[in-house]
Design a protein around this motif. Structure first.
Motif, PDB file in Angstrom:
ATOM      1  N   VAL A  75      30.636  25.245  38.656  1.00 48.80           N
ATOM      2  CA  VAL A  75      31.534  26.190  38.593  1.00 48.80           C
ATOM      3  C   VAL A  75      31.709  27.048  39.764  1.00 48.80           C
ATOM      4  N   ASN A  76      32.543  27.135  40.329  1.00 48.95           N
ATOM      5  CA  ASN A  76      32.801  28.521  41.697  1.00 48.95           C
ATOM      6  C   ASN A  76      33.061  29.098  41.265  1.00 48.95           C
ATOM      7  N   ILE A  77      33.276  30.699  41.727  1.00 47.10           N
ATOM      8  CA  ILE A  77      34.256  31.453  40.602  1.00 47.10           C
ATOM      9  C   ILE A  77      34.998  32.217  41.225  1.00 47.10           C
ATOM     10  N   HIS A  78      36.000  32.086  42.148  1.00 50.91           N
ATOM     11  CA  HIS A  78      36.607  33.250  43.279  1.00 50.91           C
ATOM     12  C   HIS A  78      36.643  34.620  42.097  1.00 50.91           C
ATOM     13  N   LYS A  85      35.392  47.498  45.509  1.00 48.95           N
ATOM     14  CA  LYS A  85      33.587  47.633  44.603  1.00 48.95           C
ATOM     15  C   LYS A  85      34.433  46.335  42.633  1.00 48.95           C
ATOM     16  N   ASN A  86      35.679  45.837  42.626  1.00 48.50           N
ATOM     17  CA  ASN A  86      35.784  44.869  41.940  1.00 48.50           C
ATOM     18  C   ASN A  86      35.398  43.743  41.821  1.00 48.50           C
ATOM     19  N   VAL A  87      35.215  43.806  43.079  1.00 50.84           N
ATOM     20  CA  VAL A  87      34.308  42.039  44.070  1.00 50.84           C
ATOM     21  C   VAL A  87      33.183  42.370  43.453  1.00 50.84           C
ATOM     22  N   ILE A  88      32.646  43.812  43.805  1.00 49.51           N
ATOM     23  CA  ILE A  88      31.125  43.640  43.655  1.00 49.51           C
ATOM     24  C   ILE A  88      31.255  42.908  42.030  1.00 49.51           C
ATOM     25  N   GLU A  89      31.812  43.760  41.320  1.00 49.26           N
ATOM     26  CA  GLU A  89      31.547  43.819  40.222  1.00 49.26           C
ATOM     27  C   GLU A  89      31.909  42.158  38.829  1.00 49.26           C
ATOM     28  N   LEU A  90      33.071  41.950  40.208  1.00 51.14           N
ATOM     29  CA  LEU A  90      33.245  40.233  39.330  1.00 51.14           C
ATOM     30  C   LEU A  90      32.183  39.406  39.824  1.00 51.14           C
ATOM     31  N   ALA A  91      31.391  39.660  41.439  1.00 49.92           N
ATOM     32  CA  ALA A  91      30.932  38.708  41.851  1.00 49.92           C
ATOM     33  C   ALA A  91      29.359  39.094  41.038  1.00 49.92           C
ATOM     34  N   HIS A  92      28.712  40.040  39.904  1.00 53.18           N
ATOM     35  CA  HIS A  92      27.266  39.561  40.020  1.00 53.18           C
ATOM     36  C   HIS A  92      27.747  39.793  37.807  1.00 53.18           C
ATOM     37  N   HIS A  93      28.498  40.062  38.062  1.00 55.87           N
ATOM     38  CA  HIS A  93      29.209  38.855  36.178  1.00 55.87           C
ATOM     39  C   HIS A  93      29.054  37.607  36.460  1.00 55.87           C
ATOM     40  N   ALA A  94      29.851  37.278  37.390  1.00 49.62           N
ATOM     41  CA  ALA A  94      29.731  35.173  37.538  1.00 49.62           C
ATOM     42  C   ALA A  94      28.145  35.558  37.889  1.00 49.62           C
ATOM     43  N   LEU A  95      27.435  35.888  38.140  1.00 50.54           N
ATOM     44  CA  LEU A  95      26.215  35.778  38.613  1.00 50.54           C
ATOM     45  C   LEU A  95      25.581  35.838  37.263  1.00 50.54           C
ATOM     46  N   LYS A  96      25.743  36.332  36.322  1.00 50.76           N
ATOM     47  CA  LYS A  96      25.113  37.270  34.834  1.00 50.76           C
ATOM     48  C   LYS A  96      25.849  35.847  34.037  1.00 50.76           C
ATOM     49  N   ILE A  97      26.929  35.458  34.489  1.00 51.65           N
ATOM     50  CA  ILE A  97      27.131  34.302  32.856  1.00 51.65           C
ATOM     51  C   ILE A  97      26.905  33.278  33.654  1.00 51.65           C
ATOM     52  N   GLY A  98      26.477  32.793  34.746  1.00 52.70           N
ATOM     53  CA  GLY A  98      25.724  31.569  34.474  1.00 52.70           C
ATOM     54  C   GLY A  98      26.327  30.696  35.167  1.00 52.70           C
ATOM     55  N   ALA A  99      26.962  31.149  37.093  1.00 54.78           N
ATOM     56  CA  ALA A  99      27.957  30.028  37.572  1.00 54.78           C
ATOM     57  C   ALA A  99      27.635  29.886  38.411  1.00 54.78           C
ATOM     58  N   GLY A 101      28.277  29.489  41.547  1.00 55.46           N
ATOM     59  CA  GLY A 101      28.214  30.110  43.096  1.00 55.46           C
ATOM     60  C   GLY A 101      29.587  30.769  43.084  1.00 55.46           C
ATOM     61  N   ILE A 102      29.660  31.928  43.717  1.00 50.65           N
ATOM     62  CA  ILE A 102      31.597  32.196  43.760  1.00 50.65           C
ATOM     63  C   ILE A 102      32.571  32.183  44.955  1.00 50.65           C
ATOM     64  N   GLY A 103      33.288  32.361  45.546  1.00 48.41           N
ATOM     65  CA  GLY A 103      34.476  32.536  46.776  1.00 48.41           C
ATOM     66  C   GLY A 103      35.282  34.249  46.818  1.00 48.41           C
ATOM     67  N   ILE A 104      35.043  34.090  47.807  1.00 48.54           N
ATOM     68  CA  ILE A 104      35.555  35.933  48.454  1.00 48.54           C
ATOM     69  C   ILE A 104      36.809  35.475  49.573  1.00 48.54           C
ATOM     70  N   VAL A 105      37.971  35.453  49.049  1.00 50.59           N
ATOM     71  CA  VAL A 105      38.947  35.937  49.840  1.00 50.59           C
ATOM     72  C   VAL A 105      38.881  36.746  50.514  1.00 50.59           C
ATOM     73  N   THR A 106      39.123  36.844  51.917  1.00 45.22           N
ATOM     74  CA  THR A 106      39.037  37.866  53.356  1.00 45.22           C
ATOM     75  C   THR A 106      39.960  38.992  52.617  1.00 45.22           C
ATOM     76  N   PRO A 107      39.574  40.506  53.042  1.00 38.77           N
ATOM     77  CA  PRO A 107      40.309  41.388  52.761  1.00 38.77           C
ATOM     78  C   PRO A 107      41.603  40.917  52.745  1.00 38.77           C
ATOM     79  N   ILE A 108      42.713  41.440  51.688  1.00 38.27           N
ATOM     80  CA  ILE A 108      43.906  41.258  51.706  1.00 38.27           C
ATOM     81  C   ILE A 108      45.415  42.454  52.173  1.00 38.27           C
ATOM     82  N   TYR A 109      46.547  41.947  52.453  1.00 36.35           N
ATOM     83  CA  TYR A 109      47.271  42.901  53.158  1.00 36.35           C
ATOM     84  C   TYR A 109      46.968  43.728  53.929  1.00 36.35           C
ATOM     85  N   PHE A 110      46.121  45.138  53.973  1.00 32.79           N
ATOM     86  CA  PHE A 110      45.928  45.295  54.628  1.00 32.79           C
ATOM     87  C   PHE A 110      45.141  44.940  55.814  1.00 32.79           C
ATOM     88  N   SER A 111      45.245  45.264  57.220  1.00 35.92           N
ATOM     89  CA  SER A 111      45.114  44.777  58.386  1.00 35.92           C
ATOM     90  C   SER A 111      43.404  45.317  58.397  1.00 35.92           C
TER      91      SER A 111
END
Length: 294
Positions: A75-78, A85-99, A101-111
């Motif tokens: 299970v890889n959590i996006h 800041k939310n990305v980092i919080e969600l990434a550490h949450h995924a680690l904590k719950i036993g996922a 790995g994670i996926g991270i989309v590129t920065p969105i909307y703003f170039s």
């Protein structure tokens, strides 16, 4: 480390009519996909309507999928978001719950420029253990930012846990460049379903696919045929996959949800502002799906 490989459905997120997340239906969807022989699961990506969910809702979805899978599949959590800041919080949450790995989309909307892109990934990946797999995620047609192979290589050079990329754009040449990262030791999972056969022939490890979250069977069959070097069988299943893509409007999430309902897997409704398909569209979808013999 557990890597993404084979068939990884990009899961839809079930909602009730009032827009609340339905975790019971998420459990049922997870069980359905595992029963069809998929190799991994990828919740909370584009297909999962991730940017419509709050951080707490996303945590609940991640926890439900990890708990339900219970180690049977990777299970890889996006965790991508518009706010770093939310990305980092969600990434550490995924680690904590036993996922796994994670996926991270590129920065969105703003170039962003190349340096900003590199810093974004390095700051997030560096906050995690070296043995926790991080996948870059490039979907420029949605995110408005494109990740070059050169920048991806620089990120991988600086972060041991950046092990691969999910690439969801039909560019085979760029895919081949990603495959050359780290002296061809970089995991590439491909998202353009209509080009899976050539992507597998190039050496991609698998697919992360929205359509496979509705009809996983031909994707598993195609992957197995490629593993067996059975080109004729692989071509056959690629044609079936392409037909499913066309019927499901090349990535229409409302059509994904309705097709799952027609399969007996109720995943509820869309979250506003997107609408569910009409009764007339549902009837047409049902007739079109009858045309496919699998």
């Amino acid at each position: 480390m557990k890597y993404l490989q084979g068939v990884t459905p990009a899961m839809v997120t079930p909602f009730d009519k009032d827009g609340s997340v339905n975790l019971k239906k998420l459990v049922d969807l997870t069980e359905f996909l595992i029963s069809k022989g998929v190799h991994c699961l990828y919740p909370l990506g584009t297909t999962g309507e991730m940017l419509k969910l709050t951080v707490e809702e996303r945590k609940a979805v991640a926890e439900t999928v990890v708990k339900t899978a219970n180690g049977r599949v990777t299970v890889n959590i996006h965790v991508g978001d518009t706010v770093q800041k939310n990305v980092i919080e969600l990434a550490h949450h995924a680690l904590k719950i036993g996922a796994d790995g994670i996926g991270i989309v590129t920065p969105i909307y703003f170039s962003v420029n190349d340096q900003e892109m590199e810093n974004f990934y390095v700051e997030i990946a560096s906050s995690l253990p070296d043995d926790f797999p991080v996948y870059l995620y490039n979907i420029p047609q949605c995110a408005s930012n494109d990740l070059s192979s050169q920048v991806a290589q620089r990120i991988a050079d600086r972060c041991k846990n950046v092990v691969g990329i999910k690439y969801s754009y039909p560019d085979i040449l760029k895919t081949s460049k990603y495959l050359n990262i780290n002296n061809e030791n970089f995991k590439v999972v491909f998202g353009a379903e209509q080009l899976l056969l050539p992507a597998f022939a190039l050496g991609c490890d698998g697919t992360v696919s929205g359509v496979s979250g509705v009809f996983p069977e031909p994707f598993v069959a195609l992957y197995n045929a490629c593993q067996e070097n059975d080109l004729e069988k692989a071509r056959h299943f690629q044609k079936i996959i392409t037909h499913y893509c066309e019927i499901l409007k090349n990535g229409s999430i409302p059509h994904f949800k309705e097709a799952l309902r027609l399969r007996g897997v109720d995943v509820g409704y869309m979250r506003r502002p997107q609408l569910d398909i009409t009764n007339e569209e549902s009837a047409a979808l049902k007739e079109e799906l009858k045309q496919i013999k699998f």
